[in-house]
Enzyme design. Structure first.
Site, short mmCIF file in Angstrom:
data_model
loop_
_atom_site.label_atom_id
_atom_site.label_comp_id
_atom_site.label_asym_id
_atom_site.label_seq_id
_atom_site.Cartn_x
_atom_site.Cartn_y
_atom_site.Cartn_z
N HIS A 47 0.78 -1.15 0.03
CA HIS A 47 -0.09 0.09 -0.07
C HIS A 47 0.79 1.47 -0.17
O HIS A 47 0.51 2.26 0.69
CB HIS A 47 -1.08 -0.04 1.19
CG HIS A 47 -1.93 -0.97 1.39
ND1 HIS A 47 -3.22 -1.03 0.69
CD2 HIS A 47 -2.00 -2.42 1.64
CE1 HIS A 47 -3.86 -1.96 0.90
NE2 HIS A 47 -2.97 -2.97 1.37
N ASN A 75 -10.36 -2.89 2.62
CA ASN A 75 -10.04 -2.89 1.02
C ASN A 75 -11.17 -2.56 0.35
O ASN A 75 -12.36 -2.44 0.85
CB ASN A 75 -9.60 -4.35 0.66
CG ASN A 75 -7.80 -4.20 0.86
OD1 ASN A 75 -7.23 -3.46 1.14
ND2 ASN A 75 -7.47 -5.61 0.93
FE1 HDE Z 1 -2.56 -4.93 5.38
N1 HDE Z 1 -0.60 -4.02 5.75
N2 HDE Z 1 -1.80 -6.43 6.12
N3 HDE Z 1 -4.11 -5.73 4.55
N4 HDE Z 1 -3.28 -3.17 4.88
C1 HDE Z 1 -0.45 -2.78 5.81
O1 HDE Z 1 0.90 -1.53 7.73
C2 HDE Z 1 -0.83 -6.89 6.86
C3 HDE Z 1 -4.58 -6.89 4.76
C4 HDE Z 1 -4.41 -2.75 4.33
O2 HDE Z 1 -3.08 3.54 3.95
C5 HDE Z 1 1.12 -2.51 6.39
O3 HDE Z 1 1.14 0.74 7.83
C6 HDE Z 1 -0.67 -8.09 6.90
C7 HDE Z 1 -6.22 -7.12 4.47
C8 HDE Z 1 -4.46 -1.41 4.03
O4 HDE Z 1 -1.61 3.14 5.49
C9 HDE Z 1 1.43 -3.95 6.87
C10 HDE Z 1 -1.81 -8.94 6.37
C11 HDE Z 1 -6.28 -5.94 4.33
C12 HDE Z 1 -3.18 -0.86 4.37
C13 HDE Z 1 0.17 -4.60 6.68
C14 HDE Z 1 -2.43 -7.94 5.65
C15 HDE Z 1 -5.25 -5.04 4.53
C16 HDE Z 1 -2.28 -1.90 4.70
C17 HDE Z 1 1.95 -1.91 5.40
C18 HDE Z 1 -2.00 -10.49 6.56
C19 HDE Z 1 -7.80 -5.43 4.17
C20 HDE Z 1 -2.49 0.67 4.21
C21 HDE Z 1 2.10 -0.27 5.69
C22 HDE Z 1 -2.64 -11.02 7.51
C23 HDE Z 1 -8.68 -5.86 4.97
C24 HDE Z 1 -2.87 1.43 5.31
C25 HDE Z 1 1.27 -0.38 7.24
C26 HDE Z 1 -2.47 2.64 4.88
C27 HDE Z 1 -1.01 -1.81 5.28
C28 HDE Z 1 0.17 -5.83 7.20
C29 HDE Z 1 -3.69 -8.28 4.97
C30 HDE Z 1 -5.54 -3.54 4.38
C31 HDE Z 1 2.76 -4.19 6.65
C32 HDE Z 1 0.14 -9.13 7.74
C33 HDE Z 1 -6.72 -8.51 4.56
C34 HDE Z 1 -5.77 -0.68 3.52
O5 HDE Z 1 1.33 -3.76 8.43
#
Ligand code: HDE
Length: 716
Positions: free
Chosen positions: A92, A165
């Site tokens: 993201h 999302n």
């Molecule tokens: Fe994320 N995800 N994610 N994700 N995600 C990040 O956090 C992670 C997942 C989502 O505008 C990170 O600050 C793992 C699902 C958004 O700043 C990180 C898993 C969904 C954003 C991270 C997922 C998301 C992130 C990277 C699997 C939808 C951007 C930078 C379990 C429900 C937020 C940060 C923004 C960002 C980890 C799966 C949505 C690395 C480990 C499912 C919208 O922490």
């Protein structure tokens, strides 16, 4: 800091002037001090406050000699510049944010004690960041990708981050696979390309070996991943969460954001061209909408259910690769989100905002969804890496807007430290805050027991039934787009075995889809279907709410008409069209051979927004050709004018034209195939009806004849 430095003559009266060491300082409206340069602007200073006399030349020995270490101004300026970047988000990375508010429709104390849902009409400040997932920070907006929809609500009992999302399911069922998924999706490590694209071997290799991703594959190959605007997307919390009321009663909840202006996506060929014409297409659209006062709006809607529903539902509600169709469990609107202000500074707000799934106020709690549980670890960890220390909550964008007291102290860039002698508790001199058993956050006391195991539940094992349900819920045009997207992506995969593995999965989803893709990829024979852990259910009813076209706006509001004009344009027709568009609360932009403008039939000079090369029709939802008999010949010599029309037609857009533009339609090769979407512009009276017709947005029925030609024989 004042945004624009006040001029001394306007702000400084004798009363707000102070003298320090013979220097005249002026106090601004906010109490800040200004020291004015000779031309009336604030004096430029170093970060230490020393005034600067020359910012054009570094200090050197003579005019042609070496630079000097004495030059503290040069050193500080370059040092700071060298450190401007922080690590981009590992996923993201490309995002765009806006401020706004959330308004609660009704009090919900029986369901949740969350303060934000206790008073009807209450407004809560909000910051939202939209993003793509795979691309790096500088990638283009129209990449085929999932969009992040992350909402931070600054509630009176702490920040609530709903980090969602625009797609309600995910690729994987266990957070431990997330690094693998993302490694496979991002640019390949040896060559560092392709960027912001899933159309490559590594991605489809991983996916084809991960059957649990098949439902998500249907969603990402649909037009959901090429939205027309961030304003026209849904958002989803994805996981099952809990609402908990004051009596500790829990209700399961799934969160949905529904855009007031309806759903809309673009065509793939259009997306590719938009990326070239305006890589910032989504950013610009959000910026323009908010700055022009057309504030985008979504409703927050919930699906609420209890343990009995969870036990009787076809799939496990803890499995993030599954939805609960709205036809089975209706969504209930409980509030609205309005975005009405752009950040003052992109870096300070959009880049530094730190979303964390674990940010929940009392009344909102987690389920045991293993993906959600894994995320609750990841987000705190990632902020430390990106923002460089434990004090990222001191950044204004991350600071709660409610009282906040604790004994955390020191660390890099600490801007808030506890006051008083005792920085611990309990303490006997009464310093500092104390816990509150009655008002503090209480985790839902769920009963948990079992062996420590690494095991997927059996109830997560059906990987194809909902993928099939999604596919059969789409309109014909949307099904065609899914087949075209799969064909495009797999055509970029070099390893034929991966293509075959994917078609084997598709055979478990829908045979026609699988054979269409196989045939378009040039397979001579069909592979066998993949061995499935569970057979695909054929009894799940189509869910029309899964179709974008079914959820379209049916009106042109918030959309953009591109009007191609030339010298001699009928001035009345142009004004009439502009009025009709404004009445529909839509917008228009003018495209002309020269950006300086054209001379209309009544002699007025009308300035354009774009020259033809800079304003291709892919930037607009529909187009109108307002030419004149005298100018049409010159226009036809412009390749960009022909492309303007041909693309609008190919992308199934409505095209309104003045009779004088007929030769241009001919040149674009469409004069013989005019359909109900290519409309001669009516007189001024008919223009409102014409604009209302544009509300259908696209003439998708045109597509097979434009794009696909006759079907070729099916492979055996
Ligand atoms: Fe994320 N995800 N994610 N994700 N995600 C990040 O956090 C992670 C997942 C989502 O505008 C990170 O600050 C793992 C699902 C958004 O700043 C990180 C898993 C969904 C954003 C991270 C997922 C998301 C992130 C990277 C699997 C939808 C951007 C930078 C379990 C429900 C937020 C940060 C923004 C960002 C980890 C799966 C949505 C690395 C480990 C499912 C919208 O922490």
């Amino acid at each position: 800091m004042a945004k624009r430095p006040p001029k001394p003559e306007s702000t400084a009266s004798s009363d707000d002037t102070i003298n320090i060491h013979d220097q005249k300082l002026h106090r601004g409206a906010g109490g800040e001090l200004h020291q004015f340069a000779e031309d009336g602007h604030d004096i430029l200073t170093t970060s230490q406050g020393a005034p600067i006399a020359d910012d054009q030349n570094s200090l050197r020995v003579g005019s042609r000699g070496p630079l000097l270490v004495d030059d503290f101004h040069f050193r500080e300026k370059i040092f700071h510049f060298d450190h401007e970047r922080i690590p981009e988000r590992v996923v993201h990375a490309r995002g765009y944010g806006a401020h706004g508010f959330f308004e609660t429709y009704e009090a919900l104390p029986d369901i949740t004690c969350a303060d934000v849902f206790q008073r009807a009409g209450e407004t809560t400040p909000v910051f939202v960041r939209f993003s793509t997932v795979a691309g790096n920070k500088g990638s283009a907006d129209l990449a085929r990708d999932v969009r992040g929809f992350a909402v931070k609500m600054y509630t009176k009992e702490g920040n609530w981050d709903l980090v969602g999302n625009n797609i309600p399911v995910f690729f994987i069922q266990d957070a431990i696979k997330f690094p693998d998924l993302i490694h496979a999706a991002k640019q390949e490590p040896d060559r560092a390309f392709p960027q912001a694209q899933t159309a490559h071997d590594n991605f489809w290799d991983f996916i084809s070996l991960t059957p649990e991703s098949m439902n998500m594959v249907m969603w990402i190959m649909s037009d959901r991943t090429i939205p027309r605007s961030l304003r026209f997307m849904e958002g989803f919390g994805v996981h099952t969460f809990r609402f908990v009321n004051a009596e500790d009663k829990s209700t399961f909840v799934k969160f949905h954001w529904k855009p007031k202006l309806g759903l809309q996506s673009v065509a793939w060929n259009e997306a590719v061209k938009i990326n070239g014409a305006d890589p910032d297409f989504h950013r610009r659209d959000l910026w323009n909408a908010i700055l022009s006062g057309n504030f985008p709006e979504w409703e927050l809607a919930v699906q609420l259910f209890d343990q009995d529903f969870a036990d009787s539902f076809d799939f496990d509600v803890l499995d993030p690769t599954k939805i609960i169709p709205e036809e089975i469990l209706p969504v209930r609107p409980i509030g609205r989100l309005v975005l009405d202000r752009m950040p003052d500074n992109f870096f300070a707000e959009t880049e530094q905002v730190a979303f964390m799934t674990q940010n929940v106020p009392p009344g909102i709690d987690f389920s045991n969804d293993p993906l959600l549980q894994g995320r609750n670890f990841s987000y705190l960890d990632t902020q430390l890496k990106r923002l460089g220390g434990p004090n990222f909550t001191h950044l204004p964008i991350n600071t709660p807007k409610c009282p906040m007291h604790n004994f955390q102290q020191d660390g890099h860039m600490a801007m808030r430290n506890p006051v008083g002698r005792a920085n611990y508790q309990p303490n006997s001199n009464g310093d500092g805050p104390r816990e509150s058993p009655s008002r503090g956050y209480r985790h839902f006391p769920a009963e948990e027991q079992g062996q420590k195991v690494r095991l997927r539940p059996e109830s997560f094992a059906d990987h194809y039934s909902q993928a099939r349900q999604f596919f059969i819920s789409q309109t014909g045009a949307e099904q065609r787009h899914i087949a075209m997207a799969l064909t495009f992506e797999l055509s970029k995969v070099g390893n034929v075995a991966i293509r075959e593995r994917m078609v084997s999965h598709l055979l478990n989803i829908d045979e026609t889809l699988a054979t269409t893709v196989a045939q378009k990829l040039g397979f001579q024979t069909l592979p066998k279907p993949t061995d499935a852990a569970m057979p695909t259910r054929q009894d799940l009813a189509p869910s029309p709410s899964l179709s974008i076209i079914e959820r379209g706006p049916k009106r042109f509001e918030g959309r953009m008409l591109g009007i191609l004009i030339t010298d001699g344009v009928d001035a009345k027709l142009l004004t009439g069209l502009a009025d009709a568009i404004s009445k529909e609360k839509a917008d228009f932009e003018l495209i002309a051979p020269k950006v300086g403008g054209i001379i209309a039939s009544d002699g007025t000079l009308i300035k354009a927004h774009h020259m033809i090369d800079g304003g291709p029709s892919v930037l607009f939802d529909a187009v109108a050709l307002l030419t004149s008999a005298t100018a049409i010949d010159d226009l036809m010599n412009e390749a960009a004018a022909r492309d303007f029309v041909a693309d609008a037609f190919q992308h199934c857009k409505y095209i309104g034209y003045d009779q004088s533009a007929l030769p241009l339609l001919q040149k674009a090769g469409i004069a013989d195939v005019l359909d109900k979407g290519v409309l001669p512009l009516p007189g001024e009276e008919g223009l409102s009806a014409f604009v209302a017709e544009l509300g259908k947005l696209r003439v998708w029925g045109r597509e097979p004849s434009v794009k696909l030609g006759k079907a070729s024989p099916q492979p055996k």
